[in-house]
Design a protein around this motif. Structure first.
Motif, PDB file in Angstrom:
ATOM      1  N   GLN A  93      30.946  19.608 -70.322  1.00 29.60           N
ATOM      2  CA  GLN A  93      29.686  19.068 -70.932  1.00 29.60           C
ATOM      3  C   GLN A  93      29.030  18.225 -69.700  1.00 29.60           C
ATOM      4  OE1 GLN A  93      33.094  18.129 -70.989  1.00 29.60           O
ATOM      5  NE2 GLN A  93      33.419  17.267 -73.187  1.00 29.60           N
ATOM      6  N   HIS A  94      29.307  17.971 -68.575  1.00 31.03           N
ATOM      7  CA  HIS A  94      28.570  17.193 -67.394  1.00 31.03           C
ATOM      8  C   HIS A  94      28.364  18.448 -66.299  1.00 31.03           C
ATOM      9  CE1 HIS A  94      30.218  13.815 -69.382  1.00 31.03           C
ATOM     10  NE2 HIS A  94      31.335  14.139 -69.371  1.00 31.03           N
ATOM     11  N   ASP A  95      28.212  19.577 -66.521  1.00 28.69           N
ATOM     12  CA  ASP A  95      27.960  20.609 -65.323  1.00 28.69           C
ATOM     13  C   ASP A  95      27.307  21.772 -66.040  1.00 28.69           C
ATOM     14  OD1 ASP A  95      28.878  21.609 -62.617  1.00 28.69           O
ATOM     15  OD2 ASP A  95      28.975  23.362 -63.940  1.00 28.69           O
ATOM     16  N   GLU A  96      26.048  21.846 -65.561  1.00 30.24           N
ATOM     17  CA  GLU A  96      24.863  22.710 -66.164  1.00 30.24           C
ATOM     18  C   GLU A  96      25.343  24.214 -66.278  1.00 30.24           C
ATOM     19  OE1 GLU A  96      20.347  24.099 -65.513  1.00 30.24           O
ATOM     20  OE2 GLU A  96      21.140  22.835 -64.271  1.00 30.24           O
ATOM     21  N   ALA A  97      25.883  24.616 -65.121  1.00 24.08           N
ATOM     22  CA  ALA A  97      26.387  26.105 -64.819  1.00 24.08           C
ATOM     23  C   ALA A  97      27.578  26.483 -65.981  1.00 24.08           C
ATOM     24  CB  ALA A  97      26.769  26.507 -63.664  1.00 24.08           C
ATOM     25  N   SER A  98      28.511  25.292 -65.938  1.00 21.76           N
ATOM     26  CA  SER A  98      29.690  25.551 -66.825  1.00 21.76           C
ATOM     27  C   SER A  98      29.267  25.666 -68.446  1.00 21.76           C
ATOM     28  CB  SER A  98      30.610  24.673 -66.698  1.00 21.76           C
ATOM     29  OG  SER A  98      31.223  24.265 -65.444  1.00 21.76           O
ATOM     30  N   SER A  99      28.328  24.750 -68.522  1.00 24.13           N
ATOM     31  CA  SER A  99      27.824  24.625 -70.228  1.00 24.13           C
ATOM     32  C   SER A  99      27.208  25.966 -70.441  1.00 24.13           C
ATOM     33  CB  SER A  99      26.975  23.488 -70.478  1.00 24.13           C
ATOM     34  OG  SER A  99      27.456  22.226 -70.309  1.00 24.13           O
ATOM     35  N   GLN A 100      26.237  26.631 -69.549  1.00 23.07           N
ATOM     36  CA  GLN A 100      25.461  27.523 -69.766  1.00 23.07           C
ATOM     37  C   GLN A 100      26.433  28.984 -69.964  1.00 23.07           C
ATOM     38  OE1 GLN A 100      22.711  28.233 -66.375  1.00 23.07           O
ATOM     39  NE2 GLN A 100      21.452  26.381 -67.310  1.00 23.07           N
ATOM     40  N   LEU A 101      27.598  28.959 -69.023  1.00 26.83           N
ATOM     41  CA  LEU A 101      28.573  30.054 -69.027  1.00 26.83           C
ATOM     42  C   LEU A 101      29.336  30.243 -70.554  1.00 26.83           C
ATOM     43  CD1 LEU A 101      30.197  32.270 -67.529  1.00 26.83           C
ATOM     44  CD2 LEU A 101      31.616  30.586 -66.845  1.00 26.83           C
ATOM     45  N   PHE A 102      29.790  29.117 -70.809  1.00 23.41           N
ATOM     46  CA  PHE A 102      30.354  28.726 -72.275  1.00 23.41           C
ATOM     47  C   PHE A 102      29.386  29.280 -73.608  1.00 23.41           C
ATOM     48  CE2 PHE A 102      33.683  26.824 -70.113  1.00 23.41           C
ATOM     49  CZ  PHE A 102      35.012  27.395 -70.704  1.00 23.41           C
ATOM     50  N   GLU A 103      28.205  28.621 -73.395  1.00 21.75           N
ATOM     51  CA  GLU A 103      26.962  29.083 -74.391  1.00 21.75           C
ATOM     52  C   GLU A 103      26.853  30.545 -74.493  1.00 21.75           C
ATOM     53  OE1 GLU A 103      23.845  26.394 -73.379  1.00 21.75           O
ATOM     54  OE2 GLU A 103      24.814  24.728 -73.968  1.00 21.75           O
ATOM     55  N   ALA A 104      26.741  31.170 -73.018  1.00 20.15           N
ATOM     56  CA  ALA A 104      26.471  32.730 -73.034  1.00 20.15           C
ATOM     57  C   ALA A 104      27.539  33.446 -73.698  1.00 20.15           C
ATOM     58  CB  ALA A 104      26.173  32.947 -71.519  1.00 20.15           C
ATOM     59  N   PHE A 105      28.966  32.770 -73.458  1.00 22.40           N
ATOM     60  CA  PHE A 105      30.063  33.756 -73.949  1.00 22.40           C
ATOM     61  C   PHE A 105      29.997  33.821 -75.360  1.00 22.40           C
ATOM     62  CE2 PHE A 105      34.808  33.023 -74.732  1.00 22.40           C
ATOM     63  CZ  PHE A 105      35.053  34.301 -74.702  1.00 22.40           C
ATOM     64  N   LEU A 106      29.802  32.490 -75.932  1.00 20.70           N
ATOM     65  CA  LEU A 106      29.904  32.353 -77.562  1.00 20.70           C
ATOM     66  C   LEU A 106      28.649  33.198 -78.226  1.00 20.70           C
ATOM     67  CD1 LEU A 106      31.922  30.802 -79.149  1.00 20.70           C
ATOM     68  CD2 LEU A 106      32.235  30.663 -76.773  1.00 20.70           C
ATOM     69  N   HIS A 107      27.476  33.087 -77.334  1.00 21.13           N
ATOM     70  CA  HIS A 107      26.522  33.988 -78.047  1.00 21.13           C
ATOM     71  C   HIS A 107      26.859  35.237 -77.963  1.00 21.13           C
ATOM     72  CE1 HIS A 107      22.131  35.156 -78.620  1.00 21.13           C
ATOM     73  NE2 HIS A 107      22.462  36.137 -77.847  1.00 21.13           N
ATOM     74  N   ALA A 108      27.379  35.762 -76.797  1.00 24.23           N
ATOM     75  CA  ALA A 108      27.827  37.219 -77.021  1.00 24.23           C
ATOM     76  C   ALA A 108      28.854  37.411 -78.152  1.00 24.23           C
ATOM     77  CB  ALA A 108      28.486  37.688 -75.637  1.00 24.23           C
ATOM     78  N   CYS A 109      29.777  36.627 -78.375  1.00 25.76           N
ATOM     79  CA  CYS A 109      30.703  36.632 -79.296  1.00 25.76           C
ATOM     80  C   CYS A 109      30.022  36.624 -80.534  1.00 25.76           C
ATOM     81  CB  CYS A 109      31.764  35.467 -79.148  1.00 25.76           C
ATOM     82  SG  CYS A 109      32.802  35.340 -77.607  1.00 25.76           S
ATOM     83  N   HIS A 110      28.901  35.809 -80.825  1.00 18.06           N
ATOM     84  CA  HIS A 110      28.295  35.965 -82.199  1.00 18.06           C
ATOM     85  C   HIS A 110      27.707  37.442 -82.313  1.00 18.06           C
ATOM     86  CE1 HIS A 110      28.055  31.855 -84.191  1.00 18.06           C
ATOM     87  NE2 HIS A 110      28.274  31.297 -82.695  1.00 18.06           N
ATOM     88  N   GLN A 111      27.104  37.824 -81.275  1.00 16.09           N
ATOM     89  CA  GLN A 111      26.532  39.257 -81.518  1.00 16.09           C
ATOM     90  C   GLN A 111      27.393  40.309 -81.840  1.00 16.09           C
ATOM     91  OE1 GLN A 111      23.192  37.817 -81.456  1.00 16.09           O
ATOM     92  NE2 GLN A 111      22.728  39.947 -81.253  1.00 16.09           N
TER      93      GLN A 111
END
Length: 252
Positions: free
Chosen positions: A227-245
């Motif tokens: 939650q406190h690291d921009e790159a880490s948050s972006q990585l998990f958000e992108a992963f879950l976006h791919a899972c949604h797709q």
């Protein structure tokens, strides 16, 4: 209820351990929290030697994504044509993780592999490992007796391939400060993986599977205080976006 049912289901491989003298399956909550905070539903996958292939074939049709976590154990050397024995192994995890990867990649199922998980990704696709990283200018493994905040603090920089998919995913970032808690690493990535990031000493820090919607391995631990690291948050958000797709396309 409908909202939960619409969230992608992410399988996370557990580790076998001993807890208060009892055989147990364990998994750090931080991995599950990162998935659930990014709007996924996490399910823990136990294993048993001799059943990895069958378990994988049974659970994969139910999943929308796969996360391979870090672990205190190491992959058995014979699985990547090395010799010797590891002090701490988890044969059931090896078997299940390698089967899941082999079956998930042709399906284009999103996959995020972290630390030991990245090493599993390399071995599953024909790569090899350093059983012990050479001692050099960078210490890739910290004192396990130190407080957790010290163990997971950033220790060195990594350079992302400027034209790589990970840099694109992280909105053009070309370098990161990362934590480092691994004694092993990828030696040869094999024919299917593309190197996405390296440490200054040349150790491979991230890989991807080309022509796959989302299959990345990272050697550091982005789940730690993500939650406190921009790159880490972006990585998990992108992963879950791919899972949604993937979930949407699977239901068509």
């Amino acid at each position: 209820m409908a909202r939960i049912m619409d969230k992608p289901l992410i399988g996370v491989v557990a580790c076998r351990s001993i807890t208060e003298g009892h055989p147990a399956f364990t998994l750090h909550q931080k991995y599950l929290d990162a998935i659930m905070d990014a709007q996924g539903v996490a399910i823990i996958l136990p294993h048993r030697p001799g059943q990895g292939e069958a378990i994988s074939r049974r659970v994969l049709p139910l999943l929308d994504g796969l996360l391979l976590s870090g672990s205190p154990s190491n992959i058995e050397p014979w699985r990547y044509e090395a010799t010797g024995k590891e002090e701490l192994t988890d044969p059931g995890r090896d078997e299940l993780a390698l089967a899941l990867i082999a079956q998930a990649l042709p399906l284009h199922m999103p996959l995020l592999a972290i630390c030991r998980g990245m090493q599993e990704l390399a071995v599953a696709t024909g790569g090899t490992l350093y059983r012990q990283l050479p001692v050099g200018e960078i210490a890739h493994y910290v004192n396990s007796d130190a407080p957790l905040a010290a163990q997971y603090a950033p220790t060195h920089a990594i350079q992302l391939a400027s034209d790589g998919r990970l840099s694109q995913l992280l909105r053009g970032m070309t370098s990161l400060q990362v934590n480092s808690l691994h004694q092993q690493g990828i030696h040869h990535p094999g024919p299917l993986l593309q190197i996405e990031a390296t440490a200054p000493d040349g150790v491979i820090e991230a890989v991807s599977v080309p022509h796959h919607p989302f299959a990345f391995g990272v050697q550091w631990h982005p789940e730690w205080r993500y939650q406190h690291d921009e790159a880490s948050s972006q990585l998990f958000e992108a992963f879950l976006h791919a899972c949604h797709q993937y979930r949407k396309e699977k239901r068509l």
